[in-house]
Enzyme design. Sequence first.
Site, PDB file in Angstrom:
ATOM      1  N   HIS A  41       0.847  -1.204   0.000  1.00 29.16           N
ATOM      2  CA  HIS A  41       0.000   0.000   0.000  1.00 29.16           C
ATOM      3  C   HIS A  41       0.876   1.245   0.000  1.00 29.16           C
ATOM      4  O   HIS A  41       1.424   1.643   1.028  1.00 29.16           O
ATOM      5  CB  HIS A  41      -0.930   0.022   1.211  1.00 29.16           C
ATOM      6  N   HIS A  43       1.223   5.249  -2.423  1.00 28.98           N
ATOM      7  CA  HIS A  43       0.671   6.130  -3.457  1.00 28.98           C
ATOM      8  C   HIS A  43       1.831   6.809  -4.175  1.00 28.98           C
ATOM      9  O   HIS A  43       2.967   6.816  -3.684  1.00 28.98           O
ATOM     10  CB  HIS A  43      -0.228   7.203  -2.834  1.00 28.98           C
ATOM     11  N   ARG A 134     -10.481   0.532  -5.849  1.00 28.78           N
ATOM     12  CA  ARG A 134     -10.675   0.974  -4.471  1.00 28.78           C
ATOM     13  C   ARG A 134     -11.837   1.963  -4.382  1.00 28.78           C
ATOM     14  O   ARG A 134     -12.000   2.818  -5.257  1.00 28.78           O
ATOM     15  CB  ARG A 134      -9.401   1.653  -3.968  1.00 28.78           C
ATOM     16  N   HIS A 191      -6.054  -0.522   6.154  1.00 27.74           N
ATOM     17  CA  HIS A 191      -5.586   0.083   7.405  1.00 27.74           C
ATOM     18  C   HIS A 191      -6.343  -0.409   8.640  1.00 27.74           C
ATOM     19  O   HIS A 191      -6.721   0.381   9.521  1.00 27.74           O
ATOM     20  CB  HIS A 191      -5.684   1.600   7.315  1.00 27.74           C
ATOM     21  N   ASP A 261       2.099   2.772   3.373  1.00 29.06           N
ATOM     22  CA  ASP A 261       1.191   3.887   3.082  1.00 29.06           C
ATOM     23  C   ASP A 261       1.966   5.146   2.683  1.00 29.06           C
ATOM     24  O   ASP A 261       1.438   6.246   2.771  1.00 29.06           O
ATOM     25  CB  ASP A 261       0.254   4.171   4.258  1.00 29.06           C
TER      26      ASP A 261
END
Length: 306
Positions: A41, A43, A134, A191, A261
Amino acid sequence: MPTINGMKDTITPASMPPILTYKVNPGTPTLKLPALACDSHVHVFGPAVRFPFAENRNFTPVDAPKETLFALHRKLGVGRCVIVQSLTHGFDNRVVEDAVAAGEERYLGVALVPPNVADAELQRLAAAGFRAVRFNFMTHLAGSSNMDEVLALTPRLKVVGMHLQVHFESSLIHSLGPLLSRSAVPVVIDHMGRVDASLGADQPDFAALHALLKNPMFYVKVSGIDRIDPHPQGPQPYANGVALARLLLQSYPDRCVWGTDWPHPNHTHVPDDGVLVDALARIAPTPSLLDKLLVQNPQSLYRFAS
């Protein structure tokens, strides 16, 4: 079925100063990760001159491009990765597609799409290395989703070999959980359901998450120890978040994956990714659990080609 409405922006994107969401020089972890360890995970943001940010975003990040992500993973010892499209770029998935293409089959993607996305676009995304779509159910994020429409999409996701990834506020586990059980494809919960780790394992929201995972269609990302327990200080940083992540992994060792993340958008503080990696020694305290979490489970769920 419920629709969770996103909050409207109160300032225009043009007036937002860029926000630094990640440490430029994170610490080097002491934990050596297994070969092909997966950060499931992250970005990527920008560069904005090439991949413009969405007009309805709720903040403007500094650029966090693929080159910075690749360098971070070399430092951390990460060999595989799943990049999740951010609302910062909206439904324009090109920024993730570009990073996946540069990742030489070691990087895969999760897309953002409207529920009425065309089948041809789903097929194109799947061929480009996207393994899921998502949907957000968060009141602080614009563009939250309607569950009826999301569930109607899942048979079409099944055709192209994609699963469903969901991000929601912890209190919604009680209403969304039974609905998500009707999905035609596996469901990955982001999460740890955003529970409040300070309330411990007996809290209703975590108990509901734990019970939901008895359904073999559900997976959970034990990412976000720093989100559910924003206390990085002390000899054991994020101790409450680690405790819940460890319990989930011990209870469901075949259906947990982990991620940093990075670059940590919409956060209370800027985590150190080296600290997050070292916390894995407490989340997965045996070599077999660590291998399941970082290698076996991501391979089973995301199907890396190399």
